[in-house]
Design a protein around this motif. Structure first.
Motif, short mmCIF file in Angstrom:
data_model
loop_
_atom_site.label_atom_id
_atom_site.label_comp_id
_atom_site.label_asym_id
_atom_site.label_seq_id
_atom_site.Cartn_x
_atom_site.Cartn_y
_atom_site.Cartn_z
N THR A 94 24.31 11.05 38.00
CA THR A 94 23.34 11.97 37.43
C THR A 94 22.17 12.15 38.38
OG1 THR A 94 22.53 10.08 36.16
CG2 THR A 94 23.91 11.66 34.98
N ARG A 95 21.46 13.26 38.20
CA ARG A 95 20.30 13.56 39.05
C ARG A 95 19.10 12.73 38.57
NH1 ARG A 95 20.19 17.52 42.14
NH2 ARG A 95 21.63 18.78 40.91
N PHE A 96 18.63 11.87 39.45
CA PHE A 96 17.40 11.11 39.23
C PHE A 96 16.63 11.11 40.54
CE2 PHE A 96 21.09 8.31 39.68
CZ PHE A 96 20.79 7.63 40.84
N LYS A 97 15.48 10.50 40.55
CA LYS A 97 14.57 10.62 41.69
C LYS A 97 15.23 10.31 43.03
CE LYS A 97 9.83 9.57 42.96
NZ LYS A 97 8.60 8.95 42.57
N LEU A 110 29.52 14.18 43.50
CA LEU A 110 28.83 15.19 42.69
C LEU A 110 27.59 14.59 42.06
CD1 LEU A 110 31.80 16.87 40.73
CD2 LEU A 110 30.66 17.68 42.80
N ILE A 111 26.51 15.37 42.06
CA ILE A 111 25.30 15.01 41.33
C ILE A 111 25.15 16.04 40.22
CG2 ILE A 111 22.79 14.71 41.42
CD1 ILE A 111 23.09 14.07 44.41
N THR A 112 25.03 15.55 39.00
CA THR A 112 24.96 16.44 37.85
C THR A 112 23.69 16.19 37.05
OG1 THR A 112 26.19 17.23 35.93
CG2 THR A 112 26.25 14.88 36.35
N GLU A 113 23.36 17.15 36.22
CA GLU A 113 22.19 16.98 35.36
C GLU A 113 22.45 15.86 34.34
OE1 GLU A 113 19.37 18.42 36.14
OE2 GLU A 113 20.49 19.36 37.76
N MET A 114 21.38 15.32 33.81
CA MET A 114 21.45 14.18 32.92
C MET A 114 21.59 14.62 31.46
SD MET A 114 18.95 10.89 33.21
CE MET A 114 18.78 11.15 34.97
N ASN A 115 22.69 15.33 31.17
CA ASN A 115 22.98 15.71 29.79
C ASN A 115 24.49 15.75 29.60
OD1 ASN A 115 24.02 18.59 30.02
ND2 ASN A 115 22.04 18.80 31.06
N PRO A 116 24.96 15.62 28.37
CA PRO A 116 26.41 15.49 28.12
C PRO A 116 27.23 16.68 28.60
CG PRO A 116 25.16 14.94 26.14
CD PRO A 116 24.18 15.46 27.14
N ASN A 117 26.74 17.91 28.43
CA ASN A 117 27.52 19.07 28.85
C ASN A 117 27.66 19.13 30.37
OD1 ASN A 117 28.31 20.32 26.37
ND2 ASN A 117 26.17 20.87 26.08
N SER A 118 26.59 18.89 31.10
CA SER A 118 26.65 18.91 32.56
C SER A 118 27.55 17.80 33.09
CB SER A 118 25.25 18.75 33.15
OG SER A 118 24.47 19.88 32.87
#
Length: 158
Positions: A94-97, A110-118
């Motif tokens: 997930t995308r973090f700092k 892959l870097i993805t947003e921090m939500n279930p759908n992403s």
């Protein structure tokens, strides 16, 4: 273990189930097990999601996975991600700092947003795209040399 994303994993499993995706997800060292076991059963994902107590040798599990997912809210120098790299696993984080210091999106993971759908979208993308999975595996096969001695120790444990 909210920082490690176990709650996000459970919600992502719900999304995958709604999309009728067949999968099995193992969470090693799931933190406060009773809390998360209740969440798993209450969320109706117990068939697909298995919480595994911490193991002194996680490599037999890691060796068998098709995709390694680390849905953390933050990470420093993650041993678990380095172990996945050493075993040349396709990786999603997930995308973090500091995520871009761990993975270069679309180059080696892959870097993805921090939500279930992403997160579900990224899992499906990687699951459905063998060429992309192979690209990431090939990258780690060729480039995980920063700690060759550690990698050899890992392979010897397997």
């Amino acid at each position: 273990h909210i920082t490690k994303g176990t709650d996000l994993i459970i919600k992502t499993c719900q999304v995958l189930n709604k999309r009728n995706i067949k999968y099995k997800w193992y969470v090693l060292g799931a933190g406060p097990m009773k809390k998360y076991q209740k969440m798993v059963f209450d969320s109706d994902v117990a068939e697909q999601l298995e919480l595994v107590s911490p193991k002194s040798n996680p490599f037999p599990y890691l060796k068998e996975v098709d995709i390694y997912v680390q849905p953390s809210q933050y990470e420093g120098k993650s041993n678990a991600i380095n172990e996945a790299k050493a075993l040349s696993k396709p990786i999603i984080i997930t995308r973090f700092k500091t995520s871009s210091s761990i993975i270069n999106h679309m180059e080696n993971g892959l870097i993805t947003e921090m939500n279930p759908n992403s997160l579900a979208d990224a899992i499906l993308q990687l699951a459905e795209d063998e060429t992309l999975r192979n690209k990431f595996r090939d990258y780690w096969n060729a480039n995980f040399k920063s700690n060759e001695e550690q990698a050899n120790k890992i392979f010897n444990l397997i």
